[in-house]
Motif scaffolding. Structure first.
Motif, short mmCIF file in Angstrom:
data_model
loop_
_atom_site.label_atom_id
_atom_site.label_comp_id
_atom_site.label_asym_id
_atom_site.label_seq_id
_atom_site.Cartn_x
_atom_site.Cartn_y
_atom_site.Cartn_z
N VAL A 187 22.00 0.79 22.32
CA VAL A 187 23.46 0.84 22.51
C VAL A 187 23.93 2.29 22.66
O VAL A 187 24.75 2.61 23.53
N THR A 188 23.40 3.19 21.82
CA THR A 188 23.75 4.61 21.93
C THR A 188 23.37 5.14 23.30
O THR A 188 24.13 5.87 23.95
N ALA A 189 22.17 4.76 23.77
CA ALA A 189 21.69 5.19 25.08
C ALA A 189 22.59 4.69 26.20
O ALA A 189 22.94 5.43 27.13
N LEU A 190 22.98 3.43 26.12
CA LEU A 190 23.80 2.83 27.18
C LEU A 190 25.18 3.48 27.23
O LEU A 190 25.73 3.69 28.32
N VAL A 191 25.75 3.79 26.07
CA VAL A 191 27.05 4.46 26.04
C VAL A 191 26.96 5.82 26.74
O VAL A 191 27.81 6.17 27.58
N MET A 193 24.64 6.78 28.91
CA MET A 193 24.30 6.55 30.31
C MET A 193 25.55 6.21 31.13
O MET A 193 25.77 6.75 32.22
N VAL A 194 26.36 5.29 30.61
CA VAL A 194 27.56 4.85 31.31
C VAL A 194 28.58 5.98 31.41
O VAL A 194 29.15 6.23 32.48
N TRP A 199 31.23 9.94 34.87
CA TRP A 199 31.64 11.32 35.10
C TRP A 199 30.99 11.87 36.37
O TRP A 199 31.65 12.48 37.23
N GLU A 200 29.68 11.63 36.51
CA GLU A 200 28.95 12.13 37.67
C GLU A 200 29.44 11.49 38.97
O GLU A 200 29.62 12.16 39.98
N THR A 201 29.68 10.17 38.94
CA THR A 201 30.16 9.47 40.14
C THR A 201 31.53 10.01 40.56
O THR A 201 31.78 10.25 41.75
N THR A 202 32.42 10.20 39.59
CA THR A 202 33.76 10.72 39.88
C THR A 202 33.68 12.11 40.48
O THR A 202 34.36 12.42 41.48
N SER A 216 25.18 3.17 40.45
CA SER A 216 24.57 2.01 39.80
C SER A 216 24.30 2.26 38.32
O SER A 216 24.36 1.35 37.50
N TYR A 217 24.02 3.54 37.95
CA TYR A 217 23.81 3.85 36.54
C TYR A 217 25.12 3.85 35.75
O TYR A 217 25.09 3.87 34.52
N PHE A 218 26.24 3.85 36.46
CA PHE A 218 27.52 3.65 35.77
C PHE A 218 27.83 2.16 35.61
O PHE A 218 28.06 1.67 34.50
N LEU A 219 27.79 1.43 36.71
CA LEU A 219 28.30 0.05 36.69
C LEU A 219 27.35 -0.92 36.02
O LEU A 219 27.75 -1.73 35.18
N LEU A 220 26.07 -0.86 36.36
CA LEU A 220 25.14 -1.88 35.88
C LEU A 220 24.74 -1.70 34.41
O LEU A 220 24.71 -2.69 33.66
N PRO A 221 24.46 -0.48 33.94
CA PRO A 221 24.25 -0.35 32.49
C PRO A 221 25.48 -0.75 31.68
O PRO A 221 25.36 -1.16 30.53
#
Length: 245
Positions: A187-191, A193-194, A199-202, A216-221
């Motif tokens: 859960v810590t990792a997913l938070v 990652m998302v 931030w990176e996508t924006t 995809s690493y924003f939306l799917l995780p």
């Protein structure tokens, strides 16, 4: 056939409970058309395969919670291979090699779970402590390569947060026999990652650029995180069935 049937049911379950993902995804694709139309096909392929890999992760969680460890390990290996292929492609096309950095940890985690669940023999050397140390060595190696080879590795704070999440999730998968600890790390990792990927996508979109894996690493995780939180009680108590099948 059983795996295909489980996959189909998981996709249906995913679509029913995460219908909002498709709306966000379509909106993001529309933005990509406006920002960088030529990247649309590549982004669509990357995100679609990432979706398949994430479905395997959810099937893995469900299998472990149902004490079907053999199936869970197979799903883990399949997801790992898909993710590795996507990361190599992204490195070659977009020069974003930091996504591949944690793959040695994912490989060791898959080997450990295969040994435990299939061969019935634990590899005690592979655990969250040794994988954490190895992760730190890999990051140090990345910084050394960046300094001496002038490569674009971990250039921004968003990439650091994103990469931390990717490493933590790999470390979480190396935890066996302690489901609560595995779940907390995951859960810590997913938070991370998302948050890092959002931030990176924006930042990329503002520069009129796009990297398929950043999206995809924003939306799917995010969907895996929602799935994990929704089924938290069943996941940390393996004797309970998640009711996915």
């Amino acid at each position: 056939m059983r795996a295909f049937s489980s996959f189909t049911r998981e996709v249906k379950s995913f679509s029913r409970t995460n219908w909002w993902v498709y709306i966000i995804y379509i909106l993001l694709l529309c933005i990509i058309v406006l920002v960088e139309k030529n990247a649309l096909l590549s982004v669509s392929i990357i995100t679609s395969l990432h979706f398949v890999a994430d479905i395997f992760i959810m099937m893995m969680f469900g299998a472990y919670a149902s004490q079907q460890n053999r199936h869970g390990t197979y799903y883990q290996v399949l997801s790992m291979l898909l993710f590795m292929a996507l990361k190599i492609y992204t490195g070659l096309i977009d020069h974003a090699w930091h996504y591949l950095a944690a793959d040695p940890i994912y490989i060791f985690a898959a080997i450990k779970n295969y040994a435990v669940d299939i061969k019935k023999s634990d590899i005690k050397l592979i655990n969250y402590k040794t994988m954490t140390v190895l992760s730190l060595f890999i990051v140090a190696g990345m910084l050394w390569v960046k300094a001496h080879a002038n490569l674009q590795l971990l250039e921004t704070p968003s990439q650091w947060i994103q990469t931390t999440g990717i490493f933590l999730f790999a470390i979480a998968l190396s935890v066996t026999g302690h489901e609560h600890r595995r779940s907390q790390l995951a859960v810590t990792a997913l938070v991370a990652m998302v948050a890092g990927s959002a931030w990176e996508t924006t930042a990329l979109l503002l520069k009129q650029q796009i990297v398929g894996l950043a999206l995809s690493y924003f939306l799917l995780p995010l969907t895996v995180l929602v799935f994990y939180i929704r089924n938290w009680s069943s996941i940390i108590h393996p004797n309970k069935n998640l009711g996915l099948n």
